[in-house]
Motif scaffolding. Structure first.
Motif, PDB file in Angstrom:
ATOM      1  N   ARG A 169      -5.265 -10.415   1.226  1.00  9.95           N
ATOM      2  CA  ARG A 169      -5.383  -8.994   1.587  1.00  9.95           C
ATOM      3  C   ARG A 169      -5.931  -8.859   3.001  1.00  9.95           C
ATOM      4  N   ILE A 188      -3.905   7.191   5.511  1.00 11.24           N
ATOM      5  CA  ILE A 188      -3.645   5.805   5.889  1.00 11.24           C
ATOM      6  C   ILE A 188      -2.798   5.624   7.139  1.00 11.24           C
ATOM      7  N   TRP A 206       0.862  -1.179   0.000  1.00  8.35           N
ATOM      8  CA  TRP A 206       0.000   0.000   0.000  1.00  8.35           C
ATOM      9  C   TRP A 206       0.892   1.220   0.000  1.00  8.35           C
ATOM     10  N   ARG A 207       0.600   2.153  -0.876  1.00  5.63           N
ATOM     11  CA  ARG A 207       1.407   3.366  -0.982  1.00  5.63           C
ATOM     12  C   ARG A 207       0.462   4.544  -1.177  1.00  5.63           C
ATOM     13  N   HIS A 208       0.725   5.626  -0.468  1.00  8.58           N
ATOM     14  CA  HIS A 208      -0.112   6.819  -0.620  1.00  8.58           C
ATOM     15  C   HIS A 208       0.742   8.067  -0.491  1.00  8.58           C
ATOM     16  N   LEU A 226      -6.970   2.245   4.577  1.00  8.98           N
ATOM     17  CA  LEU A 226      -6.211   1.344   3.704  1.00  8.98           C
ATOM     18  C   LEU A 226      -7.144   0.538   2.806  1.00  8.98           C
ATOM     19  N   ILE A 260      -7.826   1.811  -0.692  1.00  8.71           N
ATOM     20  CA  ILE A 260      -6.760   1.759  -1.690  1.00  8.71           C
ATOM     21  C   ILE A 260      -6.535   0.311  -2.114  1.00  8.71           C
ATOM     22  N   GLN A 261      -6.492   0.065  -3.400  1.00  9.54           N
ATOM     23  CA  GLN A 261      -6.179  -1.272  -3.899  1.00  9.54           C
ATOM     24  C   GLN A 261      -4.669  -1.474  -3.797  1.00  9.54           C
ATOM     25  N   PRO A 262      -4.223  -2.446  -3.000  1.00  8.32           N
ATOM     26  CA  PRO A 262      -2.777  -2.634  -2.876  1.00  8.32           C
ATOM     27  C   PRO A 262      -2.191  -3.285  -4.127  1.00  8.32           C
ATOM     28  N   GLU A 317       4.110   4.223   2.994  1.00  6.43           N
ATOM     29  CA  GLU A 317       4.098   2.939   2.292  1.00  6.43           C
ATOM     30  C   GLU A 317       4.234   1.836   3.331  1.00  6.43           C
TER      31      GLU A 317
END
Length: 81
Positions: free
Chosen positions: A40, A23, A6-8, A58, A61-63, A32
């Motif tokens: 998941r 997140i 996961w990154r934002h 989280l 967001i699609q990891p 991240e």
């Protein structure tokens, strides 16, 4: 087994982006997290053990999902400026 990433980034966010995820509990510019898990849901369960990660955010967001049964590029991250 899979790697979940996961990154934002809030680099280009503004106050007008009300639905933008947040997140991590502390203020951040980029966050991240990389988790090794079977699914998941299992990855999110592992992250629940650290109360700094906002699990509900989280989920928005699609990891990136990286299966471990074949060679591949795991992740790419490029920062400009």
């Amino acid at each position: 087994m899979n790697i979940f990433i996961w990154r934002h980034s809030k680099k280009f966010s503004s106050w007008s982006m009300f639905d933008e995820p947040h997140i991590y509990q502390d203020n951040y510019m980029q966050a991240e997290v990389v988790v090794l898990a079977n699914s998941r849901d299992e990855a999110l369960d592992l992250l629940r053990k650290n109360d700094k990660w906002n699990i509900e955010e989280l989920k928005k967001i699609q990891p990136i999902k990286v299966p471990l049964d074949q060679p591949c590029i795991v992740s790419e991250l490029i920062y400009f400026g």
